[in-house]
Design a protein around this motif. Structure first.
Motif, PDB file in Angstrom:
ATOM      1  N   GLU A   1      95.091  90.592  78.639  1.00  0.00           N
ATOM      2  CA  GLU A   1      93.761  90.927  77.887  1.00  0.00           C
ATOM      3  C   GLU A   1      92.887  91.967  78.412  1.00  0.00           C
ATOM      4  OE1 GLU A   1      95.091  87.823  78.365  1.00  0.00           O
ATOM      5  OE2 GLU A   1      95.602  87.348  76.433  1.00  0.00           O
ATOM      6  N   GLY A   2      93.229  92.054  79.689  1.00  0.00           N
ATOM      7  CA  GLY A   2      92.420  93.265  80.555  1.00  0.00           C
ATOM      8  C   GLY A   2      92.971  94.476  80.154  1.00  0.00           C
ATOM      9  N   GLU A   3      94.488  94.620  80.055  1.00  0.00           N
ATOM     10  CA  GLU A   3      95.013  95.939  79.941  1.00  0.00           C
ATOM     11  C   GLU A   3      94.703  96.447  78.553  1.00  0.00           C
ATOM     12  OE1 GLU A   3      99.377  97.967  79.706  1.00  0.00           O
ATOM     13  OE2 GLU A   3      99.267  95.732  80.288  1.00  0.00           O
ATOM     14  N   ALA A   4      94.695  95.303  77.196  1.00  0.00           N
ATOM     15  CA  ALA A   4      94.572  95.816  76.312  1.00  0.00           C
ATOM     16  C   ALA A   4      92.882  96.186  75.948  1.00  0.00           C
ATOM     17  CB  ALA A   4      94.516  94.446  75.253  1.00  0.00           C
ATOM     18  N   PHE A   5      92.210  95.591  76.631  1.00  0.00           N
ATOM     19  CA  PHE A   5      90.695  95.959  76.424  1.00  0.00           C
ATOM     20  C   PHE A   5      90.674  97.519  76.987  1.00  0.00           C
ATOM     21  CE2 PHE A   5      86.159  95.911  78.072  1.00  0.00           C
ATOM     22  CZ  PHE A   5      85.762  96.032  76.975  1.00  0.00           C
ATOM     23  N   PHE A   6      91.136  97.635  78.058  1.00  0.00           N
ATOM     24  CA  PHE A   6      90.996  99.030  78.643  1.00  0.00           C
ATOM     25  C   PHE A   6      91.644  99.939  77.847  1.00  0.00           C
ATOM     26  CE2 PHE A   6      92.854 102.414  81.516  1.00  0.00           C
ATOM     27  CZ  PHE A   6      91.482 102.801  81.904  1.00  0.00           C
TER      28      PHE A   6
ATOM     29  N   PHE B   1      87.284  99.687  65.537  1.00  0.00           N
ATOM     30  CA  PHE B   1      88.309 100.516  65.339  1.00  0.00           C
ATOM     31  C   PHE B   1      87.963 101.829  66.156  1.00  0.00           C
ATOM     32  CE2 PHE B   1      88.992  97.870  61.740  1.00  0.00           C
ATOM     33  CZ  PHE B   1      90.057  97.198  61.791  1.00  0.00           C
ATOM     34  N   GLY B   2      86.764 101.909  66.654  1.00  0.00           N
ATOM     35  CA  GLY B   2      86.439 103.000  67.490  1.00  0.00           C
ATOM     36  C   GLY B   2      85.554 104.229  66.849  1.00  0.00           C
ATOM     37  N   HIS B   3      85.113 103.645  65.603  1.00  0.00           N
ATOM     38  CA  HIS B   3      84.058 104.378  64.976  1.00  0.00           C
ATOM     39  C   HIS B   3      82.745 104.400  65.454  1.00  0.00           C
ATOM     40  CE1 HIS B   3      87.312 103.832  61.660  1.00  0.00           C
ATOM     41  NE2 HIS B   3      87.611 105.089  62.176  1.00  0.00           N
ATOM     42  N   THR B   4      82.001 105.537  65.341  1.00  0.00           N
ATOM     43  CA  THR B   4      80.375 105.561  65.816  1.00  0.00           C
ATOM     44  C   THR B   4      79.646 105.523  64.772  1.00  0.00           C
ATOM     45  OG1 THR B   4      80.640 107.811  66.395  1.00  0.00           O
ATOM     46  CG2 THR B   4      81.087 106.332  67.987  1.00  0.00           C
ATOM     47  N   MET B   5      80.167 105.872  63.501  1.00  0.00           N
ATOM     48  CA  MET B   5      79.226 106.081  62.226  1.00  0.00           C
ATOM     49  C   MET B   5      78.869 104.530  61.700  1.00  0.00           C
ATOM     50  SD  MET B   5      78.187 109.231  62.361  1.00  0.00           S
ATOM     51  CE  MET B   5      77.284 109.331  61.085  1.00  0.00           C
ATOM     52  N   VAL B   6      77.691 104.074  62.342  1.00  0.00           N
ATOM     53  CA  VAL B   6      77.370 102.719  61.843  1.00  0.00           C
ATOM     54  C   VAL B   6      75.738 102.876  61.481  1.00  0.00           C
ATOM     55  CG1 VAL B   6      79.179 101.462  63.282  1.00  0.00           C
ATOM     56  CG2 VAL B   6      77.010 102.119  64.267  1.00  0.00           C
TER      57      VAL B   6
ATOM     58  N   GLN C   1      93.372  92.829  66.489  1.00  0.00           N
ATOM     59  CA  GLN C   1      94.058  94.089  66.255  1.00  0.00           C
ATOM     60  C   GLN C   1      93.867  95.277  66.884  1.00  0.00           C
ATOM     61  OE1 GLN C   1      93.444  94.515  61.923  1.00  0.00           O
ATOM     62  NE2 GLN C   1      94.271  96.615  61.795  1.00  0.00           N
ATOM     63  N   SER C   2      92.864  95.466  67.727  1.00  0.00           N
ATOM     64  CA  SER C   2      92.469  96.632  68.559  1.00  0.00           C
ATOM     65  C   SER C   2      92.249  96.261  70.136  1.00  0.00           C
ATOM     66  CB  SER C   2      91.344  97.328  67.970  1.00  0.00           C
ATOM     67  OG  SER C   2      90.179  96.648  68.015  1.00  0.00           O
ATOM     68  N   GLY C   3      91.973  94.917  70.524  1.00  0.00           N
ATOM     69  CA  GLY C   3      91.661  94.572  71.634  1.00  0.00           C
ATOM     70  C   GLY C   3      89.932  94.766  71.878  1.00  0.00           C
ATOM     71  N   ALA C   4      89.087  95.284  71.083  1.00  0.00           N
ATOM     72  CA  ALA C   4      87.746  95.231  71.098  1.00  0.00           C
ATOM     73  C   ALA C   4      87.070  94.046  71.476  1.00  0.00           C
ATOM     74  CB  ALA C   4      87.075  95.992  70.071  1.00  0.00           C
TER      75      ALA C   4
END
Length: 617
Positions: free
Chosen positions: A304-309, A330-335, A257-260
């Protein structure tokens, strides 16, 4: 900590070895399946979410989904070619039972990305004789903290729901409620007889049951998707089969869903049995970024490389221009890190943690990882848009301002900050990569200033990060210990692999941290823990990569081959290995380990083909 070589207690012996597990998934969720047929780990709807089955971390309260032989069996398994579809064969005195496990992916790749709908299918077949099948379905949501109420919704359909999540098990087996929250079945099959178990899950959406008759068609579709994916691999060098298996594993850990790319699908598998180094790895570490990016591009997967970047740039925008250590998918850091008291931990290795406290640390190496990833992306033909160029300029400024600071280092030391040599080197690499991007026309910056700052970092490393008496680099300024991350300095171009200083550093790392082909990260006690951790799988591959770059191809090939002996029978690798017993430790399977193999094998292949891998990264 108990001696790793000591006999296991009765409680410890109840746990499957980590190497006994296989991984299946659909690039959103992933399950670990034991050799005997028990799904002992599955989080839904996505890998970082709460567990549904967690007997991996508690044999009594974690919950599992078992489908296998009802009696003692000789069990063998394999992945179907070019896929993560698992086929397990149980041979018993009464016959042979075969179970095929997978999570469906339509061949056209169209999935419901927004609605969190997931499915897991188990196909059962009696191959010979009259084997007896046993099933135990015992979901225990929220890390064993919830005992669910299962309801029968018609013939062969059982469900549970809490108003938000809906889980259903659909089967043509006569399942019965044997206890609260548990279904069981036991039946003898005849040769050629088939049965199906299909589990569905959705969150905040309408639950849909797919007819069982279509499940075998979904197997064909899923196999087709994976085989199409694997056909694009361009690696024709050393260890082809092992490299491809590692890349399939990386793809399973890539959140579509995000490429992470997650570090691992598990939490709290210990780095030392009985110790407390039990961390949640279901996040994306920027430390891994250029290794992951390089793995995609080494094998020809530019998409896949482009999606990850693009994910790297998007995920970090909430903290930009500052970078955190890790981000969720999803890019959140509050974990926030918390302890799950309901679970005792694998072999009693408490605590079980979710979330990760490392997200509040300072790790300067992550700026180098981000800019290096941008350089790899650009070399592969990618173009940088205005926002990406601006972000890279900001990263360069932060490096110029911050490289003189002490940090927690790439190993996330929780006992204070040091001037880690590797962190300084990655700051050097960040500026060197920016300068290369300027030369390529992607950026327009004050190159004179950046060159002066880059050269000052290198001069600092050679002045303060060296033990003059020993003639080696050191792990941190003012300290005289070895750190396996120093093996990566030739890859980034800071020092030539045949430089006498680097050769001596490699030899000392081998002497101080080596155990055969395996290498530990750093000496005992350096991180403030009293327990002894295992060897770190990726570090062994870094050593092989270094040897390849130095031109010692025979030694590099032999080391990779020896390291692969520590993979399990399916080619999966954990984070660490107990150097005394050879047993896997740490979260599993580990993206860093598999990326390490891909990059080392790629370097070796280029060297053997006469393409000396002088180009950094």
């Amino acid at each position: 900590m108990a001696d790793a070589a000591a006999p296991m207690s009765d409680r410890q012996a109840r746990y499957m070895p980590i190497a006994d597990y296989a991984l299946i998934g659909d690039t959103h969720a992933a399950a670990l399946i034991a050799r005997d047929g028990a799904i002992d780990w599955l989080c839904l709807p996505d890998m970082p979410d709460d567990s549904i089955f967690a007997e991996l971390l508690d044999r009594e309260r974690g919950g599992c989904f078992f489908a296998g032989s009802a009696q003692g069996a000789r069990s063998t398994r394999r992945y179907l070619p070019h896929s993560p579809v698992l086929e397990t064969t149980h041979e018993t005195a009464d016959g042979i039972l075969r179970i095929t496990d997978f999570m469906p992916i339509p061949r056209d790749g169209k999935q419901r990305h927004v609605a969190a709908a997931r499915r897991l299918i188990r196909l059962v077949e009696a191959v010979e004789g009259q084997p007896e099948l046993a099933v135990r379905f015992a979901p225990r949501p929220q890390y064993g903290e919830v005992l669910p109420r299962l309801r029968q919704r018609g013939r062969g359909v059982w469900t549970m729901s809490d108003g938000r999540d809906f889980l259903a098990l659909h089967s043509d087996l006569p399942l019965e409620r044997s206890a609260h929250g548990t279904l069981t079945a036991r039946t003898r099959l005849t040769k050629g007889e088939r049965r199906t178990l299909a589990m569905s899950f959705c969150r905040s959406d309408i639950g849909v049951l797919v007819p069982l008759q279509g499940c075998r068609g979904e197997l064909d579709s899923t196999l087709g998707w994976w085989q199409d994916f694997c056909a694009a691999c361009t690696h024709d060098g050393p260890f082809q089969a092992e490299v491809l298996r590692s890349f399939i594993t990386l793809r399973l850990l890539t959140f579509s869903q995000s490429g992470a790319v997650l570090a691992a699908p598990t939490t709290s598998l210990p780095e030392a049995v009985g110790g407390t180094r039990n961390w949640d790895y279901r996040y994306c570490w920027l430390r891994d970024a250029s290794f992951i990016m390089g793995s995609f591009l080494d094998l020809g997967y530019e998409e896949e490389g482009e999606a990850f970047f693009r994910w790297l740039i998007h995920a970090t925008q909430l903290t930009a221009p500052r970078l955190d250590v890790l981000y969720d998918v999803f890019g959140h850091t509050m974990v926030p890190e918390r302890t799950r008291h309901a679970l005792e931990g694998w072999r009693g290795s408490a605590p079980v943690r979710t979330g990760n406290g490392a997200q509040g640390q300072l790790q300067l190496d992550v700026y180098g990882e981000m800019v290096n990833s941008a350089l790899l992306y650009a070399r592969a033909g990618g173009t940088l848009d205005f926002a990406q160029r601006r972000r890279l300029r900001e990263f360069a400024d932060i490096v110029c301002q911050s490289w003189t600071l002490p940090d927690n280092g790439m190993w996330e030391m929780r006992n204070g900050r040091r001037h880690h040599t590797y962190s300084k080197a990655m700051c050097w690499a960040a500026l060197d990569s920016v300068l290369q991007l300027c030369e390529m026309g992607h950026l327009r910056l004050d190159t004179d200033r950046l060159s002066r700052e880059r050269d000052a970092i290198r001069a600092s490393i050679l002045a303060q990060g060296v033990n003059r008496k020993a003639g080696t680099l050191t792990g941190a300024y003012g300290h005289d210990y070895m750190d396996a991350s120093l093996l990566l300095l030739p890859r980034m171009g800071l020092i030539a692999p045949d430089d006498p200083l680097m050769v001596a550093t490699f030899d000392r790392i081998e002497r101080d941290l080596g155990h055969g082909a395996q290498i530990r990260r750093y000496p005992d006690g350096l991180d403030g823990f009293t327990s002894t951790e295992g060897t770190f799988t990726a570090c062994g591959f870094w050593a092989a990569d270094y040897l390849a770059r130095r031109g010692d191809t025979d030694a590099a090939r032999a080391r990779i081959a020896e390291l692969l002996q520590n993979a399990n029978d399916l080619g999966l690798m954990s984070e660490e290995t107990d150097p005394e017993t050879g047993e896997m430790l740490g979260n599993f399977p580990q993206a860093f380990s598999h990326a390490g193999l891909i990059r080392a094998a790629s370097s070796l292949g280029r060297q053997e083909q006469g393409e000396t891998p002088k180009e950094k990264l």
